[in-house]
Motif scaffolding. Structure first.
Motif, PDB file in Angstrom:
ATOM      1  N   PRO A  88       1.021  -1.132   0.272  1.00  0.00           N
ATOM      2  CA  PRO A  88      -0.188  -0.021  -0.421  1.00  0.00           C
ATOM      3  C   PRO A  88       1.154   1.089  -0.496  1.00  0.00           C
ATOM      4  CG  PRO A  88      -0.603  -1.299   1.548  1.00  0.00           C
ATOM      5  CD  PRO A  88       0.390  -2.380   1.203  1.00  0.00           C
ATOM      6  N   SER A  89       1.954   1.086  -0.010  1.00  0.00           N
ATOM      7  CA  SER A  89       2.079   2.293   0.351  1.00  0.00           C
ATOM      8  C   SER A  89       3.343   3.029  -0.542  1.00  0.00           C
ATOM      9  CB  SER A  89       3.994   2.318   1.323  1.00  0.00           C
ATOM     10  OG  SER A  89       4.970   0.883   0.502  1.00  0.00           O
ATOM     11  N   GLU A  90       3.216   2.571  -1.428  1.00  0.00           N
ATOM     12  CA  GLU A  90       2.955   2.634  -3.298  1.00  0.00           C
ATOM     13  C   GLU A  90       1.972   4.115  -3.311  1.00  0.00           C
ATOM     14  OE1 GLU A  90       3.158  -0.545  -6.092  1.00  0.00           O
ATOM     15  OE2 GLU A  90       4.602  -0.993  -5.056  1.00  0.00           O
ATOM     16  N   TYR A  91       0.604   4.001  -3.005  1.00  0.00           N
ATOM     17  CA  TYR A  91      -0.002   4.723  -2.996  1.00  0.00           C
ATOM     18  C   TYR A  91       0.014   5.823  -2.148  1.00  0.00           C
ATOM     19  CZ  TYR A  91      -1.172   1.049  -6.658  1.00  0.00           C
ATOM     20  OH  TYR A  91      -1.396   0.480  -7.353  1.00  0.00           O
ATOM     21  N   VAL A  92       0.955   6.053  -0.919  1.00  0.00           N
ATOM     22  CA  VAL A  92       0.882   6.882   0.036  1.00  0.00           C
ATOM     23  C   VAL A  92       0.518   8.160  -0.695  1.00  0.00           C
ATOM     24  CG1 VAL A  92       3.347   7.692   0.337  1.00  0.00           C
ATOM     25  CG2 VAL A  92       1.736   6.946   2.438  1.00  0.00           C
ATOM     26  N   ASN A  93       0.913   8.345  -1.530  1.00  0.00           N
ATOM     27  CA  ASN A  93       0.977  10.723  -1.768  1.00  0.00           C
ATOM     28  C   ASN A  93      -0.866  10.843  -2.508  1.00  0.00           C
ATOM     29  OD1 ASN A  93       2.776  10.831  -0.563  1.00  0.00           O
ATOM     30  ND2 ASN A  93       4.394  10.367  -1.563  1.00  0.00           N
ATOM     31  N   ASP A  94      -1.190   9.387  -2.897  1.00  0.00           N
ATOM     32  CA  ASP A  94      -2.371   9.450  -4.071  1.00  0.00           C
ATOM     33  C   ASP A  94      -3.323  10.397  -3.729  1.00  0.00           C
ATOM     34  OD1 ASP A  94      -0.312   7.881  -5.708  1.00  0.00           O
ATOM     35  OD2 ASP A  94      -2.408   5.760  -6.281  1.00  0.00           O
ATOM     36  N   ALA A  95      -4.036  10.519  -2.893  1.00  0.00           N
ATOM     37  CA  ALA A  95      -4.472  11.066  -2.558  1.00  0.00           C
ATOM     38  C   ALA A  95      -4.368  12.284  -2.242  1.00  0.00           C
ATOM     39  CB  ALA A  95      -5.009  10.901  -0.540  1.00  0.00           C
ATOM     40  N   THR A  96      -2.658  13.262  -2.071  1.00  0.00           N
ATOM     41  CA  THR A  96      -2.737  14.163  -2.510  1.00  0.00           C
ATOM     42  C   THR A  96      -3.235  14.940  -3.613  1.00  0.00           C
ATOM     43  OG1 THR A  96      -1.004  14.173  -0.723  1.00  0.00           O
ATOM     44  CG2 THR A  96      -1.159  16.405  -2.128  1.00  0.00           C
ATOM     45  N   ALA A 110      -8.520   3.831   2.347  1.00  0.00           N
ATOM     46  CA  ALA A 110      -8.594   3.127   3.107  1.00  0.00           C
ATOM     47  C   ALA A 110      -9.004   1.372   2.141  1.00  0.00           C
ATOM     48  CB  ALA A 110      -9.532   3.723   4.289  1.00  0.00           C
ATOM     49  N   GLY A 111      -7.834   0.710   2.965  1.00  0.00           N
ATOM     50  CA  GLY A 111      -8.137  -0.643   2.133  1.00  0.00           C
ATOM     51  C   GLY A 111      -9.341  -0.892   3.105  1.00  0.00           C
ATOM     52  N   SER A 112      -9.063  -2.758   2.905  1.00  0.00           N
ATOM     53  CA  SER A 112     -11.093  -3.517   3.518  1.00  0.00           C
ATOM     54  C   SER A 112     -10.448  -3.544   4.493  1.00  0.00           C
ATOM     55  CB  SER A 112     -10.266  -5.254   2.239  1.00  0.00           C
ATOM     56  OG  SER A 112     -10.273  -4.677   1.100  1.00  0.00           O
ATOM     57  N   ASP A 113      -9.672  -3.835   5.211  1.00  0.00           N
ATOM     58  CA  ASP A 113      -9.732  -3.596   6.599  1.00  0.00           C
ATOM     59  C   ASP A 113      -9.878  -2.090   7.808  1.00  0.00           C
ATOM     60  OD1 ASP A 113      -7.280  -2.102   5.896  1.00  0.00           O
ATOM     61  OD2 ASP A 113      -5.680  -3.555   7.256  1.00  0.00           O
ATOM     62  N   GLY A 114      -9.566  -1.299   6.592  1.00  0.00           N
ATOM     63  CA  GLY A 114      -9.878   0.413   7.027  1.00  0.00           C
ATOM     64  C   GLY A 114      -8.642   0.502   7.426  1.00  0.00           C
ATOM     65  N   SER A 115      -7.126   0.129   7.272  1.00  0.00           N
ATOM     66  CA  SER A 115      -6.113   0.764   7.460  1.00  0.00           C
ATOM     67  C   SER A 115      -6.153   2.130   6.331  1.00  0.00           C
ATOM     68  CB  SER A 115      -4.669  -0.226   7.647  1.00  0.00           C
ATOM     69  OG  SER A 115      -5.161  -1.302   8.475  1.00  0.00           O
ATOM     70  N   ILE A 116      -5.741   3.031   7.024  1.00  0.00           N
ATOM     71  CA  ILE A 116      -5.855   4.383   5.929  1.00  0.00           C
ATOM     72  C   ILE A 116      -3.623   3.710   4.880  1.00  0.00           C
ATOM     73  CG2 ILE A 116      -4.709   6.871   5.544  1.00  0.00           C
ATOM     74  CD1 ILE A 116      -6.075   7.028   8.397  1.00  0.00           C
ATOM     75  N   ILE A 117      -4.674   4.512   3.161  1.00  0.00           N
ATOM     76  CA  ILE A 117      -3.450   3.945   2.536  1.00  0.00           C
ATOM     77  C   ILE A 117      -2.999   5.603   2.691  1.00  0.00           C
ATOM     78  CG2 ILE A 117      -3.148   3.021  -0.027  1.00  0.00           C
ATOM     79  CD1 ILE A 117      -5.014   1.309   0.300  1.00  0.00           C
ATOM     80  N   SER A 118      -3.628   6.392   1.972  1.00  0.00           N
ATOM     81  CA  SER A 118      -3.028   7.627   1.310  1.00  0.00           C
ATOM     82  C   SER A 118      -4.332   8.583   2.326  1.00  0.00           C
ATOM     83  CB  SER A 118      -3.714   7.768  -0.099  1.00  0.00           C
ATOM     84  OG  SER A 118      -2.634   9.460  -0.482  1.00  0.00           O
ATOM     85  N   SER A 119      -3.221   9.548   2.802  1.00  0.00           N
ATOM     86  CA  SER A 119      -4.816  10.362   3.614  1.00  0.00           C
ATOM     87  C   SER A 119      -3.942  12.147   3.011  1.00  0.00           C
ATOM     88  CB  SER A 119      -4.535  10.834   4.930  1.00  0.00           C
ATOM     89  OG  SER A 119      -4.977  11.871   6.001  1.00  0.00           O
ATOM     90  N   PHE A 120      -4.838  12.917   2.736  1.00  0.00           N
ATOM     91  CA  PHE A 120      -4.466  13.913   1.779  1.00  0.00           C
ATOM     92  C   PHE A 120      -4.612  15.759   3.307  1.00  0.00           C
ATOM     93  CE2 PHE A 120      -6.619  18.432   0.722  1.00  0.00           C
ATOM     94  CZ  PHE A 120      -5.411  18.520   0.182  1.00  0.00           C
ATOM     95  N   GLU A 121      -4.874  15.023   3.823  1.00  0.00           N
ATOM     96  CA  GLU A 121      -4.792  16.568   5.258  1.00  0.00           C
ATOM     97  C   GLU A 121      -4.485  15.834   6.214  1.00  0.00           C
ATOM     98  OE1 GLU A 121      -8.400  12.841   6.367  1.00  0.00           O
ATOM     99  OE2 GLU A 121      -7.371  14.610   4.619  1.00  0.00           O
TER     100      GLU A 121
END
Length: 630
Positions: A88-96, A110-121
């Protein structure tokens, strides 16, 4: 207080009360009307807010839905790769990048388990779980946008949030994005004149003045709004409060606080709609000022009208009062001249008729009193003269019979008869003298007199009788007020009256007792009380006690107390009696310290020479009726 002043006060109070009630009524109606007009404007501003909220929600939904569109190659590629186990870390900046492309203020992936993959704010929250995304039974693709607290690196914010889900096999990819509720949100609102909108995001348990948002800039004195905000937040229901920002009433502003709820019905924000009372206060002040001016003019008019009305009414009444005083003074021929056809004129005519009838009745009464006086005189003379006349008749008959006897026997009878004649003639002279004394009571010759000394002198006359040999002892007790001022009185007449009362008390105590004499001043008059501990009198005897010729003694003429009453009356005083059978009797005399001028009728009687002792004028003897009048 004169009638004119009373009438002016009545007019003034009536006008003041009327103007006050009218002003209060108009002010209350104006305030109520403003409040009624304020409610629709408040509702309109709330509807604007709700409309803007709905528009922002639609925008947030459309933008998040566009990101999560299954037809989007980038989105589907991300979902497929993540479902196959890509790091998932490959998409850490996609939200921005996505948030910037779709103009979102907040975006979390967020993924299927609710973990944040990428956050803009909040990029540092990578890997944190958003448990609320995993609530069972929630279809996020059909869920409407809602208010949600957003965690930021430097605090918390409030946003209109929309959630969409992309499914690849049994894996899910969550997109949660939204638009912030800030000044720009409120700037879209167009409040009516005199109104404003503010928003308070409920981000902390306690009130935070820095969180209060106003589209016009910084809020002055925000802490004064804490009470209505906390009440609306605590009750989860609308609340109202009126705040006067400064000492000027025109700064008053009424606030409606409307809570804004989150997805789980928790209060996340408070919409504040303020309405200025400046126009209302200005109008109410104008009404009150106008009321004061109208009231002042009304009071002035009322005073003028009352003065005119009082002059029109009080002048005839004053003439009637003067006429009544003249009648009371003895002028039975008094008439009032009131030229009026109203009730005052009728009253004046009735007064004149009354005085005419009084004069006529007085003449009839005087005539009746004269006849009664002659009858009473004849009755009393017949009673008093019958006793000595009978022995005189017997003596003369004895002399006539003795004339036929020898000279020695005649001389003896003659000596006895002449002695009897002299004795009975003395009795006749005494009776006639008493009637003569009562008939020629002189008018008092007023001079300054010490009442205490007059009392001591009257009691001193009977010193020998208080402890006379052969009769029970009588103890005199004097309680004299030494601060009593001198009075104007006739020393001889007052001495005679006091002596009569003291003698009357001594006669009432044949078995001995206590004679108590008190003096005091009361209400501008000097008071003398003479009390005994004798047998007392019944109420019926007290009522008739001052009637001439009435006596409770075996050998009395009934003139002593009548003389006392006449003396007291001639001094413009009052005499009264209180008695309890078996306990004693108290006579009270009140004499004015400065008596009024004597009436001319009494003075005229004193100016005429008294008749000789052997010529008693019957008309001069006072009957019971005239004695009471004197």
């Amino acid at each position: 207080m004169s009638f004119r002043v009373k009438l002016a006060l009545i007019f003034t109070v009536t006008i003041v009360v009327a103007v006050t009630l009218v002003t209060w009524g108009i002010s209350s109606y104006t305030q109520k009307h403003f409040e009624e007009l304020d409610q629709p404007r408040t509702d309109a501003l709330i509807q604007q807010f709700q409309k803007e909220f709905a528009q922002r929600a639609d925008e947030a939904t459309a933008r998040v839905a566009a990101i999560a569109d299954p037809d989007s190659q980038a989105t589907m590629t991300m979902a497929i790769r993540l479902s196959r186990g890509t790091d998932p870390s490959e998409y850490v900046n996609d939200a921005t990048g996505l948030a910037g492309s779709y103009h979102l203020d907040y975006l979390d992936i967020a993924g299927s388990d609710g973990s944040i993959i990428s956050s803009f704010e909040y990029p540092a929250r990578f890997g944190y779980k958003l448990d609320w995304l995993l609530e069972p039974g929630v279809d996020w693709n059909s869920t409407r946008p809602f208010l949600r607290r957003i965690e930021l690196p430097n605090g918390t914010a409030l946003a209109v949030t929309s959630v969409r889900v992309v499914e690849v096999g049994d894996k899910k990819l969550y997109f949660a994005g939204g638009l912030s509720v800030d000044k720009n949100f409120l700037a879209a609102l167009v409040p009516p004149p005199g109104m404003r909108a503010m928003f308070y995001p409920v981000l902390k348990p306690e009130f935070d003045s820095a969180a209060l948002i106003d589209s016009n800039g910084e809020v002055a004195q925000p802490d004064r709004l804490s009470r209505v905000i906390e009440r609306a937040s605590r009750q989860a229901a609308p609340a109202e409060e009126t705040i006067q920002w400064t000492s000027d009433p025109a700064s008053t502003e009424s606030f409606h606080a409307i809570p804004q709820m989150g997805r789980q019905n928790q209060v996340l924000g408070i919409l504040l709609v303020g309405s200025s009372r400046k126009d209302q206060v200005a109008l109410v002040n104008f009404i009150r000022t106008l009321g004061v001016l109208v009231g002042g003019a009304g009071i002035l008019l009322g005073v003028l009208v009352s003065v005119w009305a009082a002059a029109r009414i009080s002048r005839p009444i004053a003439e009637l009062a003067t006429g009544a005083h003249a009648v009371a003074a003895g002028n039975w021929n008094t008439r009032v001249d009131v030229r009026s056809s109203d009730e005052i004129g009728e009253l004046a005519a009735s007064f004149n008729d009354m005085t005419r009838q009084l004069a006529s009745q007085r003449d009839k009464l005087v005539q009746s009193e004269r006849v009664a006086a002659w009858r009473e005189l004849a009755r009393r003379l017949a009673h008093e003269l019958k006793n000595p006349l009978f022995p005189l008749q017997l003596t003369i008959e004895n002399l006539q019979r003795a004339r036929q006897q020898s000279p020695e026997q005649f001389d003896e009878v003659f000596q006895e008869s002449t002695a009897t004649l002299r004795a009975e003639l003395e009795n006749l002279k005494t009776v006639i003298g008493r009637f003569s004394d009562f008939s020629k009571m002189p008018a008092p010759q007023l001079q300054q007199l010490n009442l205490n000394e007059a009392v001591r002198s009257a009691v001193r006359v009977y010193d020998a009788q208080f402890s006379a040999v052969g009769r029970p002892t009588i103890t005199p007790e004097l309680y004299l007020d030494e601060s009593l001022p001198p009075i104007q009185a006739d020393p001889d007449l007052l001495h005679r009256a006091l002596c009569n009362l003291v003698l009357n008390s001594l006669d009432a105590m044949p078995a001995g007792g206590t004679l108590t004499v008190r003096t005091a001043s009361r209400n501008g008059a000097a008071r003398v009380q003479i009390s005994d501990t004798g047998t007392g009198l019944t109420p019926e005897e007290c009522d008739r006690l001052f009637t001439p010729y009435y006596t409770t003694k075996r050998h009395g003429t009934g003139l002593g107390l009548a003389v006392v009453q006449s003396v007291v009356s001639d001094h413009s005083g009052k005499i009264s009696v209180e008695s309890v059978p078996g306990t004693g009797t108290t006579f009270s005399i009140e004499l004015p310290i400065h008596p009024p001028k004597r009436s001319t009728a009494r003075t005229d009687r004193a100016d005429h020479p008294d008749p000789p002792d052997d010529e008693v004028a019957p008309a001069a003897i006072e009957t019971p009726e005239t004695a009471v009048k004197n």
